[in-house]
Design a protein around this motif. Structure first.
Motif, PDB file in Angstrom:
ATOM      1  N   PHE A  67      49.883 -35.033 -36.797  1.00 28.78           N
ATOM      2  CA  PHE A  67      50.653 -36.260 -36.613  1.00 28.78           C
ATOM      3  C   PHE A  67      51.938 -35.928 -35.886  1.00 28.78           C
ATOM      4  O   PHE A  67      52.521 -34.876 -36.095  1.00 28.78           O
ATOM      5  N   GLU A  68      52.341 -36.838 -35.050  1.00 33.94           N
ATOM      6  CA  GLU A  68      53.592 -36.690 -34.308  1.00 33.94           C
ATOM      7  C   GLU A  68      54.306 -38.033 -34.361  1.00 33.94           C
ATOM      8  O   GLU A  68      53.713 -39.073 -34.026  1.00 33.94           O
ATOM      9  N   ASP A  69      55.548 -38.022 -34.779  1.00 33.22           N
ATOM     10  CA  ASP A  69      56.290 -39.277 -34.932  1.00 33.22           C
ATOM     11  C   ASP A  69      56.301 -40.116 -33.659  1.00 33.22           C
ATOM     12  O   ASP A  69      56.254 -41.345 -33.721  1.00 33.22           O
ATOM     13  N   ALA A  70      56.332 -39.466 -32.492  1.00 33.34           N
ATOM     14  CA  ALA A  70      56.383 -40.199 -31.227  1.00 33.34           C
ATOM     15  C   ALA A  70      55.078 -40.944 -30.938  1.00 33.34           C
ATOM     16  O   ALA A  70      55.077 -41.894 -30.140  1.00 33.34           O
ATOM     17  N   ILE A  71      53.995 -40.546 -31.579  1.00 32.24           N
ATOM     18  CA  ILE A  71      52.707 -41.223 -31.384  1.00 32.24           C
ATOM     19  C   ILE A  71      52.488 -42.225 -32.516  1.00 32.24           C
ATOM     20  O   ILE A  71      52.407 -43.423 -32.291  1.00 32.24           O
ATOM     21  N   MET A  72      52.340 -41.728 -33.723  1.00 31.16           N
ATOM     22  CA  MET A  72      52.237 -42.558 -34.925  1.00 31.16           C
ATOM     23  C   MET A  72      52.684 -41.703 -36.103  1.00 31.16           C
ATOM     24  O   MET A  72      52.000 -40.730 -36.447  1.00 31.16           O
ATOM     25  N   PRO A  73      53.802 -42.035 -36.710  1.00 31.46           N
ATOM     26  CA  PRO A  73      54.243 -41.265 -37.875  1.00 31.46           C
ATOM     27  C   PRO A  73      53.178 -41.274 -38.970  1.00 31.46           C
ATOM     28  O   PRO A  73      52.433 -42.261 -39.120  1.00 31.46           O
ATOM     29  N   VAL A  74      53.116 -40.210 -39.723  1.00 35.96           N
ATOM     30  CA  VAL A  74      52.132 -40.113 -40.789  1.00 35.96           C
ATOM     31  C   VAL A  74      52.302 -41.262 -41.790  1.00 35.96           C
ATOM     32  O   VAL A  74      51.317 -41.737 -42.356  1.00 35.96           O
ATOM     33  N   THR A  75      53.512 -41.732 -41.992  1.00 39.82           N
ATOM     34  CA  THR A  75      53.719 -42.842 -42.921  1.00 39.82           C
ATOM     35  C   THR A  75      53.035 -44.117 -42.421  1.00 39.82           C
ATOM     36  O   THR A  75      52.484 -44.877 -43.220  1.00 39.82           O
TER      37      THR A  75
END
Length: 151
Positions: A67-75
């Motif tokens: 997961f990468e925040d810039a794509i889609m955060p895990v949350t």
């Protein structure tokens, strides 16, 4: 299964080609694992938004990592799909590398609280535990997990 199916904005192959050429193989692999009472995990980088339903409902992966925040955060992934597939890790490596300890601990606590509320998540980085991650930052992330009793 480790396949990087995408990059920051989309999948490498079109969703149609993935459905035709790749997902039937995944489906057979997952079925074989399940037949032997084993979970099957997908590690894939990239923006897979267009194919998450396929990965969950057709291929039947049990868990997803990377997961990468810039794509889609895990949350966000957890909110959208977490009742059907378990996210693993998700603390963005860039945030872990660039944050001070106080900021990193707050970030880790927020993700731990949001993702582990139902018990279906595992603490870890969003991608590879790279040698350029400051050791003290990685240890601070783990310490937050221990403090909250959620690993």
């Amino acid at each position: 299964q480790g396949d990087d199916l995408g990059f920051k904005t989309s999948t490498f192959l079109s969703p149609q080609l993935l459905r035709k050429l790749v997902f039937p193989i995944y489906t057979r692999m997952v079925a074989e694992a399940h037949k032997n009472n084993k979970p099957f995990i997908l590690h894939s980088c990239g923006n897979l938004s267009e194919v998450y339903e396929d990965l969950i409902e057709v291929c039947k992966f049990d868990a997803k990592h990377s997961f990468e925040d810039a794509i889609m955060p895990v949350t966000e992934f957890k909110r959208r799909y977490g009742n059907r597939i378990t996210p693993l890790g998700g603390l963005d490596v860039d945030v872990i590398c660039r944050s001070g300890e106080k900021e990193l601990r707050a970030y880790a606590r927020r993700i731990i609280d949001e993702c582990f509320a139902d018990g279906w998540w595992a603490l870890g980085t969003g991608n590879t535990l790279a040698n350029y991650i400051p050791v003290q930052n990685y240890l601070a992330m783990l310490d937050e997990g221990w403090k909250h009793g959620r690993y």
